[in-house]
Design an enzyme around this catalytic site. Structure first.
Site, PDB file in Angstrom:
ATOM      1  N   ASP A   9      13.630  35.425   5.392  1.00  0.00           N
ATOM      2  CA  ASP A   9      13.760  34.221   4.569  1.00  0.00           C
ATOM      3  C   ASP A   9      13.509  34.581   3.102  1.00  0.00           C
ATOM      4  OD1 ASP A   9      13.395  31.727   3.301  1.00  0.00           O
ATOM      5  OD2 ASP A   9      12.708  30.837   5.178  1.00  0.00           O
ATOM      6  N   TYR A  12      23.338  37.670  11.990  1.00  0.00           N
ATOM      7  CA  TYR A  12      23.536  37.185  10.625  1.00  0.00           C
ATOM      8  C   TYR A  12      24.372  38.166   9.805  1.00  0.00           C
ATOM      9  CZ  TYR A  12      22.028  34.909   6.297  1.00  0.00           C
ATOM     10  OH  TYR A  12      22.000  34.247   5.109  1.00  0.00           O
ATOM     11  N   GLU A  13      24.030  39.439   9.945  1.00  0.00           N
ATOM     12  CA  GLU A  13      24.735  40.496   9.215  1.00  0.00           C
ATOM     13  C   GLU A  13      26.214  40.531   9.600  1.00  0.00           C
ATOM     14  OE1 GLU A  13      22.858  44.209   9.918  1.00  0.00           O
ATOM     15  OE2 GLU A  13      24.186  45.360   8.591  1.00  0.00           O
ATOM     16  N   GLU A  70       8.665  37.000  16.572  1.00  0.00           N
ATOM     17  CA  GLU A  70       9.468  35.851  16.129  1.00  0.00           C
ATOM     18  C   GLU A  70       8.594  34.601  16.196  1.00  0.00           C
ATOM     19  OE1 GLU A  70      12.462  35.345  14.633  1.00  0.00           O
ATOM     20  OE2 GLU A  70      11.677  33.311  14.623  1.00  0.00           O
TER      21      GLU A  70
END
Lengths: 213, 213
Positions: free
Chosen positions: B118, B193-194, B69
């Protein structure tokens, strides 16, 4: 099931040799003579009632279009449209995709269209799908090295499968659209089926698959 | 932008070397020693707040997971989860995907996960997408020959692009799903996010891309 619904279909084909060439197997390697020009040949496998191929032919007068349709009863509708619109650069063949190599010489076809092909959803029918590897073998033989398969469908399962099958065959996917009718593709010619299902809100999936040189 | 929001992030990483190995570049070729076993290594590029990698690690104790990350502020959240859940087979690296070859020896990684990367929708930013060919080059080098990239996203444009990019690279697409949450995939571990976007009705796209041997 062929010719059961419209037993007069064969007669109608025979009466219109300007659109349905007789003895197509004898034209193998000589389709330019049929069209009397050197334009590239685009083939639609499963041409149905002909709206797509006739629309494409009007939009692209410098391309020769040949539509293969196994069902004579369905092909009658395409022929009726073609007679009415009298488009010079279309021919229809009441033939089976499995016989492509009997109909076309190597490199004789520049592009193949597959539109809303039968999804054959059961695994045991995989070999019948027009994007199964044995069909890709056939397409590769009759197509020029730069040839492309242009594929669209509303069937999610068939599209998912075909992305696998094309890529496993080493083909490159271009112009992938997962929702054709909200994308910016210009000049899209719709099939009868596409018109019906996209108006109901179904997504139309599309891609172009190119053999690797 | 790194470390601007949470200036104490670097200190927190340094205080937890059991989860955030110090001097990761020196571990290149020796990640087995870090985990003290021979289990395969799965790498998530862009691990975000860590829900996916920690969930996967709990579901697959015989696999070692490493999450990369770039944003230290985001990685703090993943580390906090990891400390709380104390999962032994996860490590986090505050590193850039472009440095993969400095971090891993050839064949050291068995699988790479890309989740909701992204999309970089502008054409001029194509090279920044994690499925651009220069990234595929990196993945190929650090992955074993049978390695796979497992990719999911809700971004239609990024998925369309990636199908092109994977296939143009000669990769085979497997397990393509154009609507993951209505498919029959078992054991899907969701990212933060999912969870958010699928609950709003967004389609989640997924595929596995495999290098050709």
């Amino acid at each position: 099931m062929r010719q059961r619904n419209k037993p007069w279909a064969a007669d109608m084909f025979a009466e219109n040799p300007q659109f349905v060439p007789t003895n197509p197997i004898e034209r193998k390697g000589n389709w330019k003579d049929v069209f009397q020009n050197d334009h590239p040949i685009h083939l639609e496998v499963g041409t149905g009632k002909g709206q797509f191929i006739i629309g494409m032919a009007k939009q692209n007068p410098d391309v020769n279009f040949i539509g293969l349709e196994l069902s004579s009863s369905v092909m009658v509708s395409a022929l009726e449209k073609l007679i009415e619109e009298d488009v010079p650069n279309v021919r229809l063949l009441n033939e089976n995709a499995q016989d492509l190599q009997s109909l076309f010489e190597e490199n004789e076809v520049s592009r193949i269209y597959l539109n809303f092909s039968d999804p054959w959803p059961k695994n045991r029918h995989e070999k019948r799908r027009l994007t199964y590897k044995t069909f890709l073998d056939l397409y590769r033989v009759v197509m020029s090295p730069t040839g492309e398969v242009h594929f669209k469908t509303d069937n999610q399962g068939l599209f998912e499968y075909s992305l696998h099958s094309f890529s496993a065959y080493g083909m490159t996917l271009n112009q992938v659209s997962l929702d054709l009718h909200t994308s910016d593709m210009e000049d899209n010619v719709m099939t009868e089926y596409e018109e019906k299902f996209s108006s109901k809100g179904s997504r139309i999936y599309r891609c172009e698959a190119k053999f690797r040189l």
